[in-house]
Design a protein around this motif. Sequence first.
Motif, PDB file in Angstrom:
ATOM      1  N   ARG A   1       0.944 -10.748  -6.251  1.00  0.00           N
ATOM      2  CA  ARG A   1       1.873 -10.309  -5.214  1.00  0.00           C
ATOM      3  C   ARG A   1       2.731  -9.149  -5.718  1.00  0.00           C
ATOM      4  NH1 ARG A   1       6.767 -10.342  -4.138  1.00  0.00           N
ATOM      5  NH2 ARG A   1       7.357 -11.683  -5.864  1.00  0.00           N
ATOM      6  N   LYS A   2       3.228  -9.252  -6.951  1.00  0.00           N
ATOM      7  CA  LYS A   2       4.030  -8.164  -7.524  1.00  0.00           C
ATOM      8  C   LYS A   2       3.209  -6.892  -7.667  1.00  0.00           C
ATOM      9  CE  LYS A   2       7.256 -10.868 -10.299  1.00  0.00           C
ATOM     10  NZ  LYS A   2       7.676 -11.187 -11.679  1.00  0.00           N
ATOM     11  N   GLN A   3       1.971  -7.039  -8.103  1.00  0.00           N
ATOM     12  CA  GLN A   3       1.101  -5.879  -8.278  1.00  0.00           C
ATOM     13  C   GLN A   3       0.808  -5.215  -6.936  1.00  0.00           C
ATOM     14  OE1 GLN A   3      -2.814  -6.722  -9.820  1.00  0.00           O
ATOM     15  NE2 GLN A   3      -2.806  -4.821 -10.997  1.00  0.00           N
ATOM     16  N   ARG A   4       0.559  -6.013  -5.897  1.00  0.00           N
ATOM     17  CA  ARG A   4       0.285  -5.472  -4.576  1.00  0.00           C
ATOM     18  C   ARG A   4       1.513  -4.761  -4.011  1.00  0.00           C
ATOM     19  NH1 ARG A   4       1.142  -6.140   0.209  1.00  0.00           N
ATOM     20  NH2 ARG A   4       1.259  -8.007   1.360  1.00  0.00           N
ATOM     21  N   THR A   5       2.698  -5.331  -4.187  1.00  0.00           N
ATOM     22  CA  THR A   5       3.930  -4.711  -3.720  1.00  0.00           C
ATOM     23  C   THR A   5       4.180  -3.389  -4.436  1.00  0.00           C
ATOM     24  OG1 THR A   5       4.863  -6.880  -3.256  1.00  0.00           O
ATOM     25  CG2 THR A   5       6.422  -5.050  -3.448  1.00  0.00           C
ATOM     26  N   ARG A   6       3.963  -3.378  -5.740  1.00  0.00           N
ATOM     27  CA  ARG A   6       4.150  -2.154  -6.519  1.00  0.00           C
ATOM     28  C   ARG A   6       3.181  -1.060  -6.061  1.00  0.00           C
ATOM     29  NH1 ARG A   6       4.931  -4.583 -10.980  1.00  0.00           N
ATOM     30  NH2 ARG A   6       2.750  -4.905 -11.468  1.00  0.00           N
ATOM     31  N   SER A   7       1.928  -1.428  -5.821  1.00  0.00           N
ATOM     32  CA  SER A   7       0.932  -0.471  -5.353  1.00  0.00           C
ATOM     33  C   SER A   7       1.284   0.057  -3.961  1.00  0.00           C
ATOM     34  CB  SER A   7      -0.443  -1.136  -5.328  1.00  0.00           C
ATOM     35  OG  SER A   7      -1.395  -0.285  -4.771  1.00  0.00           O
ATOM     36  N   ALA A   8       1.751  -0.821  -3.078  1.00  0.00           N
ATOM     37  CA  ALA A   8       2.140  -0.400  -1.725  1.00  0.00           C
ATOM     38  C   ALA A   8       3.328   0.554  -1.782  1.00  0.00           C
ATOM     39  CB  ALA A   8       2.473  -1.614  -0.868  1.00  0.00           C
ATOM     40  N   ASP A   9       4.296   0.285  -2.651  1.00  0.00           N
ATOM     41  CA  ASP A   9       5.448   1.177  -2.788  1.00  0.00           C
ATOM     42  C   ASP A   9       5.033   2.558  -3.276  1.00  0.00           C
ATOM     43  OD1 ASP A   9       7.103  -0.843  -1.922  1.00  0.00           O
ATOM     44  OD2 ASP A   9       7.775  -1.407  -3.944  1.00  0.00           O
ATOM     45  N   LEU A  10       4.127   2.595  -4.261  1.00  0.00           N
ATOM     46  CA  LEU A  10       3.634   3.882  -4.756  1.00  0.00           C
ATOM     47  C   LEU A  10       2.869   4.644  -3.678  1.00  0.00           C
ATOM     48  CD1 LEU A  10       2.411   2.915  -8.329  1.00  0.00           C
ATOM     49  CD2 LEU A  10       4.314   4.423  -7.750  1.00  0.00           C
ATOM     50  N   THR A  11       2.053   3.928  -2.911  1.00  0.00           N
ATOM     51  CA  THR A  11       1.293   4.563  -1.841  1.00  0.00           C
ATOM     52  C   THR A  11       2.219   5.072  -0.745  1.00  0.00           C
ATOM     53  OG1 THR A  11      -0.571   3.112  -2.312  1.00  0.00           O
ATOM     54  CG2 THR A  11      -0.586   4.221  -0.194  1.00  0.00           C
ATOM     55  N   ARG A  12       3.236   4.286  -0.425  1.00  0.00           N
ATOM     56  CA  ARG A  12       4.211   4.693   0.597  1.00  0.00           C
ATOM     57  C   ARG A  12       4.938   5.977   0.161  1.00  0.00           C
ATOM     58  NH1 ARG A  12       6.504   0.090   0.842  1.00  0.00           N
ATOM     59  NH2 ARG A  12       5.183  -0.710   2.484  1.00  0.00           N
ATOM     60  N   ALA A  13       5.343   6.033  -1.096  1.00  0.00           N
ATOM     61  CA  ALA A  13       6.021   7.228  -1.605  1.00  0.00           C
ATOM     62  C   ALA A  13       5.075   8.430  -1.616  1.00  0.00           C
ATOM     63  CB  ALA A  13       6.551   6.965  -3.014  1.00  0.00           C
ATOM     64  N   HIS A  14       3.817   8.202  -1.963  1.00  0.00           N
ATOM     65  CA  HIS A  14       2.836   9.292  -1.969  1.00  0.00           C
ATOM     66  C   HIS A  14       2.603   9.823  -0.553  1.00  0.00           C
ATOM     67  CE1 HIS A  14      -1.225  11.054  -1.893  1.00  0.00           C
ATOM     68  NE2 HIS A  14      -0.876  11.533  -3.071  1.00  0.00           N
ATOM     69  N   LEU A  15       2.497   8.911   0.407  1.00  0.00           N
ATOM     70  CA  LEU A  15       2.310   9.342   1.799  1.00  0.00           C
ATOM     71  C   LEU A  15       3.483  10.190   2.267  1.00  0.00           C
ATOM     72  CD1 LEU A  15       0.863   6.261   3.705  1.00  0.00           C
ATOM     73  CD2 LEU A  15      -0.169   8.508   3.504  1.00  0.00           C
ATOM     74  N   ALA A  16       4.692   9.745   1.982  1.00  0.00           N
ATOM     75  CA  ALA A  16       5.880  10.472   2.442  1.00  0.00           C
ATOM     76  C   ALA A  16       5.992  11.838   1.781  1.00  0.00           C
ATOM     77  CB  ALA A  16       7.129   9.643   2.176  1.00  0.00           C
ATOM     78  N   ALA A  17       5.643  11.932   0.490  1.00  0.00           N
ATOM     79  CA  ALA A  17       5.842  13.183  -0.237  1.00  0.00           C
ATOM     80  C   ALA A  17       4.678  14.163  -0.096  1.00  0.00           C
ATOM     81  CB  ALA A  17       6.084  12.882  -1.715  1.00  0.00           C
ATOM     82  N   TYR A  18       3.454  13.672  -0.187  1.00  0.00           N
ATOM     83  CA  TYR A  18       2.314  14.577  -0.310  1.00  0.00           C
ATOM     84  C   TYR A  18       1.375  14.602   0.891  1.00  0.00           C
ATOM     85  CZ  TYR A  18       3.791  14.456  -5.139  1.00  0.00           C
ATOM     86  OH  TYR A  18       4.531  14.527  -6.285  1.00  0.00           O
ATOM     87  N   ASP A  19       1.494  13.627   1.774  1.00  0.00           N
ATOM     88  CA  ASP A  19       0.578  13.567   2.908  1.00  0.00           C
ATOM     89  C   ASP A  19       1.349  13.193   4.183  1.00  0.00           C
ATOM     90  OD1 ASP A  19      -1.801  13.784   4.203  1.00  0.00           O
ATOM     91  OD2 ASP A  19      -2.762  12.075   3.206  1.00  0.00           O
ATOM     92  N   PRO A  20       2.344  13.999   4.576  1.00  0.00           N
ATOM     93  CA  PRO A  20       3.192  13.618   5.716  1.00  0.00           C
ATOM     94  C   PRO A  20       2.437  13.520   7.036  1.00  0.00           C
ATOM     95  CG  PRO A  20       3.715  15.840   4.995  1.00  0.00           C
ATOM     96  CD  PRO A  20       2.730  15.277   4.014  1.00  0.00           C
ATOM     97  N   GLY A  21       1.304  14.169   7.154  1.00  0.00           N
ATOM     98  CA  GLY A  21       0.535  14.087   8.391  1.00  0.00           C
ATOM     99  C   GLY A  21      -0.060  12.710   8.615  1.00  0.00           C
ATOM    100  N   ARG A  22      -0.271  11.977   7.550  1.00  0.00           N
ATOM    101  CA  ARG A  22      -0.817  10.620   7.667  1.00  0.00           C
ATOM    102  C   ARG A  22       0.255   9.548   7.519  1.00  0.00           C
ATOM    103  NH1 ARG A  22      -6.766  10.800   4.985  1.00  0.00           N
ATOM    104  NH2 ARG A  22      -7.399  12.676   6.050  1.00  0.00           N
ATOM    105  N   ASN A  23       1.496   9.950   7.410  1.00  0.00           N
ATOM    106  CA  ASN A  23       2.592   8.998   7.283  1.00  0.00           C
ATOM    107  C   ASN A  23       3.031   8.537   8.674  1.00  0.00           C
ATOM    108  OD1 ASN A  23       4.524   7.450   6.041  1.00  0.00           O
ATOM    109  ND2 ASN A  23       5.964   9.126   5.762  1.00  0.00           N
ATOM    110  N   THR A  24       2.104   7.962   9.426  1.00  0.00           N
ATOM    111  CA  THR A  24       2.371   7.519  10.792  1.00  0.00           C
ATOM    112  C   THR A  24       2.845   6.067  10.784  1.00  0.00           C
ATOM    113  OG1 THR A  24       0.118   6.739  11.081  1.00  0.00           O
ATOM    114  CG2 THR A  24       0.555   9.044  11.654  1.00  0.00           C
ATOM    115  N   TRP A  25       3.353   5.617  11.904  1.00  0.00           N
ATOM    116  CA  TRP A  25       3.827   4.240  12.001  1.00  0.00           C
ATOM    117  C   TRP A  25       2.683   3.256  11.777  1.00  0.00           C
ATOM    118  CZ3 TRP A  25       1.835   0.775  15.409  1.00  0.00           C
ATOM    119  CH2 TRP A  25       1.065   1.286  16.453  1.00  0.00           C
TER     120      TRP A  25
END
Length: 119
Positions: free
Chosen positions: A81-105
């Motif tokens: 669970r901790k590993q999945r949460t950490r991975s989701a947080d990293l992916t969320r930050a990557h989407l917001a910073a580097y791929d804003p077109g795919r940062n949809t709801w």
Amino acid sequence: MAQVYVDPSIRACAQALLMEALEDVNRRVSCGDSFWTARTRVLEMHADEWVRLYGKDAADQAVRGLHMLAPTEVLDHETRRKQRTRSADLTRAHLAAYDPGRNTWLNRAWLSVFGVRLY
């Protein structure tokens, strides 16, 4: 096919070493390492000591046992669970910073539920 008989004391010793290694891998993954890095570090730290203290046969069985197990077989529920949460947080930050077109709801919701991005 020839059967190989292993001394029960060697098998028990190897199982104890494997359980010790599994606990160490879980602890390292909980602290932020990836499973593969944690497994490699644990083996680097302990393998030579195991050979010296318990013999080559027991150490070899413990190392093989650790290599044969998949991450889902080694990691406990809380660590996964901790590993999945950490991975989701990293992916969320990557989407917001580097791929804003795919940062949809939809992608953010999918990431919150499943821990991976949808597209």
